[in-house]
Design a protein around this motif. Structure first.
Motif, PDB file in Angstrom:
ATOM      1  N   PHE A  72      47.758  53.603 -27.173  1.00  0.00           N
ATOM      2  CA  PHE A  72      48.495  52.440 -26.703  1.00  0.00           C
ATOM      3  C   PHE A  72      49.138  52.685 -25.333  1.00  0.00           C
ATOM      4  N   GLY A  73      49.285  53.945 -24.961  1.00  0.00           N
ATOM      5  CA  GLY A  73      49.861  54.260 -23.660  1.00  0.00           C
ATOM      6  C   GLY A  73      51.364  54.070 -23.611  1.00  0.00           C
ATOM      7  N   ASP A  74      52.008  53.981 -24.765  1.00  0.00           N
ATOM      8  CA  ASP A  74      53.468  53.844 -24.813  1.00  0.00           C
ATOM      9  C   ASP A  74      53.991  54.638 -26.014  1.00  0.00           C
ATOM     10  N   GLU A  75      55.185  54.307 -26.475  1.00  0.00           N
ATOM     11  CA  GLU A  75      55.802  55.068 -27.576  1.00  0.00           C
ATOM     12  C   GLU A  75      55.010  54.977 -28.892  1.00  0.00           C
ATOM     13  N   ARG A  76      54.126  54.014 -28.999  1.00  0.00           N
ATOM     14  CA  ARG A  76      53.294  53.917 -30.214  1.00  0.00           C
ATOM     15  C   ARG A  76      52.270  55.042 -30.267  1.00  0.00           C
ATOM     16  N   GLY A  77      51.921  55.587 -29.118  1.00  0.00           N
ATOM     17  CA  GLY A  77      51.016  56.730 -29.057  1.00  0.00           C
ATOM     18  C   GLY A  77      49.586  56.381 -29.424  1.00  0.00           C
ATOM     19  N   VAL A  78      48.905  57.371 -29.980  1.00  0.00           N
ATOM     20  CA  VAL A  78      47.495  57.236 -30.365  1.00  0.00           C
ATOM     21  C   VAL A  78      47.423  56.870 -31.846  1.00  0.00           C
ATOM     22  N   HIS A  79      46.665  55.843 -32.141  1.00  0.00           N
ATOM     23  CA  HIS A  79      46.439  55.436 -33.534  1.00  0.00           C
ATOM     24  C   HIS A  79      44.958  55.544 -33.847  1.00  0.00           C
ATOM     25  N   HIS A  80      44.656  55.951 -35.080  1.00  0.00           N
ATOM     26  CA  HIS A  80      43.266  55.949 -35.545  1.00  0.00           C
ATOM     27  C   HIS A  80      43.010  54.598 -36.217  1.00  0.00           C
ATOM     28  N   PHE A  81      42.048  53.867 -35.691  1.00  0.00           N
ATOM     29  CA  PHE A  81      41.673  52.575 -36.245  1.00  0.00           C
ATOM     30  C   PHE A  81      40.499  52.769 -37.196  1.00  0.00           C
ATOM     31  N   ALA A  82      40.704  52.444 -38.458  1.00  0.00           N
ATOM     32  CA  ALA A  82      39.654  52.558 -39.466  1.00  0.00           C
ATOM     33  C   ALA A  82      38.696  51.377 -39.331  1.00  0.00           C
ATOM     34  N   THR A  83      37.422  51.614 -39.626  1.00  0.00           N
ATOM     35  CA  THR A  83      36.401  50.591 -39.386  1.00  0.00           C
ATOM     36  C   THR A  83      35.404  50.473 -40.543  1.00  0.00           C
ATOM     37  N   THR A  84      35.864  50.706 -41.766  1.00  0.00           N
ATOM     38  CA  THR A  84      34.983  50.466 -42.912  1.00  0.00           C
ATOM     39  C   THR A  84      34.789  48.963 -43.064  1.00  0.00           C
ATOM     40  N   GLU A  85      33.908  48.553 -43.963  1.00  0.00           N
ATOM     41  CA  GLU A  85      33.704  47.107 -44.185  1.00  0.00           C
ATOM     42  C   GLU A  85      35.008  46.429 -44.584  1.00  0.00           C
ATOM     43  N   ALA A  86      35.786  47.061 -45.450  1.00  0.00           N
ATOM     44  CA  ALA A  86      37.064  46.475 -45.875  1.00  0.00           C
ATOM     45  C   ALA A  86      38.017  46.377 -44.693  1.00  0.00           C
ATOM     46  N   ASP A  87      38.065  47.412 -43.869  1.00  0.00           N
ATOM     47  CA  ASP A  87      38.917  47.378 -42.680  1.00  0.00           C
ATOM     48  C   ASP A  87      38.508  46.247 -41.752  1.00  0.00           C
ATOM     49  N   MET A  88      37.210  46.053 -41.583  1.00  0.00           N
ATOM     50  CA  MET A  88      36.729  45.024 -40.663  1.00  0.00           C
ATOM     51  C   MET A  88      37.085  43.622 -41.147  1.00  0.00           C
ATOM     52  N   ARG A  89      37.234  43.434 -42.448  1.00  0.00           N
ATOM     53  CA  ARG A  89      37.718  42.136 -42.947  1.00  0.00           C
ATOM     54  C   ARG A  89      39.155  41.909 -42.475  1.00  0.00           C
ATOM     55  N   GLY A  90      39.953  42.972 -42.461  1.00  0.00           N
ATOM     56  CA  GLY A  90      41.311  42.868 -41.929  1.00  0.00           C
ATOM     57  C   GLY A  90      41.299  42.585 -40.437  1.00  0.00           C
ATOM     58  N   TRP A  91      40.395  43.255 -39.722  1.00  0.00           N
ATOM     59  CA  TRP A  91      40.252  42.996 -38.289  1.00  0.00           C
ATOM     60  C   TRP A  91      39.958  41.512 -38.047  1.00  0.00           C
TER      61      TRP A  91
END
Length: 168
Positions: A72-91
């Motif tokens: 994110f380039g700020d205090e949130r830092g680096v996040h791992h974004f999950a990309t399974t089929e279930a995750d993509m429904r959330g996306w």
């Protein structure tokens, strides 16, 4: 060395091997005979089968489901974004909300999301940045690599394990 009974089709292809007599299984053979040993080692003939374009597609999909890191380039830092089929429904749900927010001119309200790293908030423009990053730096390189592999004739046997064929 074990004596076995063998079932063959009319062309002599081995269809089955048994240690006891069964209907349709004829003659007693040595299980070390080359054709019998080969059948016992690989009954479906898949061990040395050439990789297929479908297999490359499955490997691509497996890699796509592993997710990616986004800074994110700020205090949130680096996040791992999950990309399974279930995750993509959330996306998809977040993307629909982001679209409605932007259509209404809202660029400052936040959407709470859960990444594999933790819970954080994003604005609609930030979600667009994440979508662009995911497409350009995660998905497209994997698709391009899979397309290049699928175009090869033959497809290399180590297509799934050799890192030279896939982006780092």
């Amino acid at each position: 060395m074990t004596k076995v009974y063998v079932r063959k089709d009319s062309l002599g292809t081995i269809l089955g091997v048994s240690t006891s007599p069964l209907e349709g299984y004829l003659a007693v053979h040595d299980d070390q005979e080359p054709a019998i040993a080969k059948f016992l080692n690989d009954p479906l003939g898949l061990k040395n089968a050439a990789p297929t374009t479908e297999a490359v597609g499955k490997e691509r999909d497996r890699r796509l489901a592993l997710g990616f890191n986004y800074d994110f380039g700020d205090e949130r830092g680096v996040h791992h974004f999950a990309t399974t089929e279930a995750d993509m429904r959330g996306w998809d749900r977040v993307t629909k909300l982001k679209d409605v927010m932007l259509q209404g001119g809202d660029t400052t309200s936040t959407i709470t999301i859960a990444t594999a790293t933790g819970i954080t908030q994003v604005t609609a423009p930030e979600w667009n940045e994440i979508l662009l990053y995911a497409g350009m730096h995660f998905e497209q390189p994997l698709y391009q690599a899979s397309f290049a592999l699928q175009a090869m004739n033959p497809i290399p046997a180590d297509y799934a394990t050799n890192p030279a064929y896939w982006p780092a």
